[in-house]
Design an enzyme around this catalytic site. Structure first.
Site, PDB file in Angstrom:
ATOM      1  N   ASN A   1       0.797  -1.127   0.094  1.00  0.00           N
ATOM      2  CA  ASN A   1      -0.009  -0.053  -0.133  1.00  0.00           C
ATOM      3  C   ASN A   1       1.197   1.482   0.365  1.00  0.00           C
ATOM      4  O   ASN A   1       0.679   2.224   0.636  1.00  0.00           O
ATOM      5  CB  ASN A   1      -0.933   0.022   1.476  1.00  0.00           C
ATOM      6  CG  ASN A   1      -1.774  -0.915   0.921  1.00  0.00           C
ATOM      7  OD1 ASN A   1      -1.520  -1.774   1.608  1.00  0.00           O
ATOM      8  ND2 ASN A   1      -2.921  -1.564   0.720  1.00  0.00           N
TER       9      ASN A   1
ATOM     10  N   LYS B   1      -0.803 -12.625  -1.295  1.00  0.00           N
ATOM     11  CA  LYS B   1      -0.849 -11.420  -2.483  1.00  0.00           C
ATOM     12  C   LYS B   1       0.903 -11.510  -1.980  1.00  0.00           C
ATOM     13  O   LYS B   1       1.898 -11.222  -2.496  1.00  0.00           O
ATOM     14  CB  LYS B   1      -1.292  -9.692  -3.027  1.00  0.00           C
ATOM     15  CG  LYS B   1      -0.737  -9.123  -4.185  1.00  0.00           C
ATOM     16  CD  LYS B   1       0.360  -8.161  -1.928  1.00  0.00           C
ATOM     17  CE  LYS B   1       1.367  -7.132  -3.513  1.00  0.00           C
ATOM     18  NZ  LYS B   1       2.059  -6.615  -2.860  1.00  0.00           N
TER      19      LYS B   1
ATOM     20  N   HIS C   1      -1.778  -2.389  -9.672  1.00  0.00           N
ATOM     21  CA  HIS C   1      -1.706  -2.885 -11.427  1.00  0.00           C
ATOM     22  C   HIS C   1      -2.603  -3.978 -11.232  1.00  0.00           C
ATOM     23  O   HIS C   1      -2.821  -4.017 -13.414  1.00  0.00           O
ATOM     24  CB  HIS C   1       0.229  -2.436 -11.245  1.00  0.00           C
ATOM     25  CG  HIS C   1       0.544  -1.444 -10.711  1.00  0.00           C
ATOM     26  ND1 HIS C   1       0.469  -0.223 -11.015  1.00  0.00           N
ATOM     27  CD2 HIS C   1       1.191  -1.052  -9.607  1.00  0.00           C
ATOM     28  CE1 HIS C   1       1.174   0.791 -10.399  1.00  0.00           C
ATOM     29  NE2 HIS C   1       1.507   0.309  -9.512  1.00  0.00           N
TER      30      HIS C   1
END
Length: 407
Positions: free
Chosen positions: A193, A293, A313
Site C-alpha cells: 500500500n 498477494k 496494477h
C-alpha cells in the site's frame, strides 16, 4: 395580664404567624403595634420521595461505575472503611489485543483464539480454490492471449526473465526479491500500500537503526526493541503502525515455531526443490498479517515458484483486458489467474504488468484513455485469436473488448 389579639393574614399558610399586643406604654395613642415573636415552626417540608431505580445489571455496573478508590487507613480508626461495590476481574474482563497471549487454566500461555481463528479462516479460504479457479465458467485468459500480451509488453518495456541468482537490493526495498525468505517477507510487507519510493525510504531507515544486512542478531534486536521503536524507524514508508505490528507478530511466530529467525527451509519448495509449492503457500499465509498477494510475491521472487502475484496494477490491467470478472477481488483474481496463466509466463508477465501499470499514461491509475496505448489498441481491435473463432475474429463475440476501470 393584658389580652393578646391574634391577627391572621390571608396567606397564613405561607407566612409565619405574628401576634399583636397592646403596649401599655403606647395605649394612649390607640394603635396596635405588630410584635414579631418566634412561633412554632411551620409544617416541615417533606422532600419528594425518589423512585427506586431499577437494579442495574452487572454489565451496566461495569460500564457505568468508575473504578473503586480505596480510602487510606486512618490512624484513629481500628478498621478500614468497607466499600459496598466490588469490582472483580470476572465482571470487567480486559479486551484482548490482536495477537496477545492469554493465560490458560493452569497458567500456561497459549496463542489467542482470535489469531488461531484468523489463521484457520485464511487456510480454509485458500484451500477452497487451491489449484482451481473460483470462476470455472470464465475461460479467459487463454494461453494465446497471455503469450500475445507478453510479446506486446516486452516490445514496449523489454524482456523480463527470472534471474538465475536472487540478490537482495541495497538501494530499494524490493518486493520479495531477496535470498533470505524472512528478509523477502519483511521487504514485501514494507512495500504494501505504498510507492517504491516510500517503501525504499522505510527499508533504508530501518537499516540505519538496526543495521544493514540480514542476521539472527538483527531480527532479535528488532523483536526485543518493541513495536514503537520499529514504527518510528519505518514511519516514512507509510502505515508504520500497522506494518510494525505485522513484522513484530511474524518475528514472534517464526521464533516460536522454529526456535530461530529463519524461513529458509521454504527454499526447498522452489523450482527444482523436493517440497510442495502448495505447502509453502499454506505456511506463509498461516502467519498473521500475510495474505495471498504477499505470499505469492515471496514465492515468485525469492523461492522461485511460478506464482502469479496480483497487486493493484495487475488487478487493474487484467480487469481492463477482461481476464477476470469485473467484481472479482484481488484474492479471487489471484486464484483465477494462477490457474489460467501458463507457468513459464507468470514471472515475466507479472513484472511487465507492474511496469506498464506504473509507466503508461493511459493504463496507470486515473489515466485518461487517448487511444495511443499499444496494449489497449491491440486487444481492442481483436487481433488476438480467441479459442473457437476463426482467423480475424469476424464475430463481435470474438473481439477482446476492454473494460474501462479507473483506480
Amino acid at each position: 395580664m393584658a389580652k393578646v389579639r391574634v391577627k391572621v393574614d390571608a396567606d397564613d399558610t405561607l407566612q409565619p404567624r405574628a401576634t399583636l399586643r397592646r403596649s401599655t406604654r403606647n395605649s394612649g395613642k390607640g394603635g396596635d403595634v405588630l410584635i414579631k415573636k418566634e412561633d412554632n415552626p411551620a409544617k416541615p417540608l417533606v422532600a419528594p420521595v425518589r423512585r427506586s431505580k431499577r437494579p442495574r445489571t452487572e454489565e451496566e455496573t461495569i460500564k457505568t461505575e468508575p473504578p473503586i478508590k480505596i480510602a487510606k487507613r486512618s490512624s484513629s480508626l481500628s478498621t478500614p472503611p468497607v466499600s459496598t461495590r466490588v469490582k472483580t476481574e470476572a465482571q470487567s474482563p480486559k479486551k484482548e489485543s490482536k495477537g496477545a497471549l492469554v493465560k490458560g487454566e493452569h497458567g500456561k500461555e497459549n496463542v489467542g483464539d482470535r489469531e488461531a481463528g484468523l489463521r484457520a479462516k485464511k487456510l480454509k479460504s485458500y484451500a477452497q480454490f487451491a489449484n482451481k479457479s473460483p470462476f470455472p465458467d470464465f475461460s479467459r485468459p487463454t494461453s494465446e492471449e497471455c503469450k500475445h500480451a507478453y510479446d506486446v509488453l516486452a516490445a514496449l518495456h523489454g524482456e523480463r526473465q527470472r534471474p538465475e541468482k536472487v540478490s537482495a537490493p541495497t538501494d530499494r526495498a524490493g518486493c520479495g526479491d531477496a535470498p533470505s525468505v524472512l528478509d523477502a517477507l519483511v521487504r514485501t510487507i514494507l512495500s504494501q500500500n505504498t510507492s517504491n519510493k516510500n517503501s525504499t525510504r522505510a527499508k533504508l531507515d530501518m537499516d540505519e537503526v538496526y543495521g544493514a544486512g540480514e542476521s539472527e542478531e538483527k531480527w532479535d534486536m528488532i523483536a526485543t526493541g518493541g513495536p514503537a521503536k520499529l514504527e518510528k524507524a519505518i514511519a516514512r514508508g507509510g502505515l508504520g503502525g500497522v506494518k510494525s505490528r505485522t513484522i513484530m507478530d511474524i518475528l514472534r511466530q517464526v521464533k516460536e515455531r522454529y526456535g530461530t529467525y529463519s524461513l529458509d527451509h521454504l527454499l526447498q519448495t522452489g523450482a527444482g526443490g523436493n517440497g510442495n509449492d502448495e505447502e509453502a503457500m499454506r505456511e506463509l499465509i498461516s502467519f498473521k498479517g500475510v495474505g495471498p498477494k504477499t505470499a505469492s510475491c515471496v514465492l515468485l521472487f525469492c523461492v522461485g515458484r511460478d506464482s502469479f502475484a496480483v497487486d493493484t496494477h495487475v488487478h487493474r490491467l487484467t480487469g481492463m483486458l477482461g481476464w477476470r470478472p469485473p467484481t472479482a477481488s484481488r484474492d479471487e483474481t489471484f486464484a483465477h489467474l494462477d490457474v489460467r496463466i501458463p507457468g513459464e509466463l507468470k514471472y515475466g508477465l507479472h513484472v511487465l504488468f507492474v511496469e506498464h501499470g506504473r509507466k503508461c499514461s493511459e493504463c496507470k491509475a486515473g489515466g485518461k484513455v487517448l487511444g495511443k496505448c499499444e496494449l489497449r489498441r491491440v486487444f481492442k481491435q481483436g487481433k488476438v485469436k480467441v479459442e473457437g473463432e476463426g482467423e480475424g475474429g469476424g464475430k463481435d463475440d470474438g473481439k477482446l473488448e476492454l473494460e474501462e476501470i479507473k483506480g
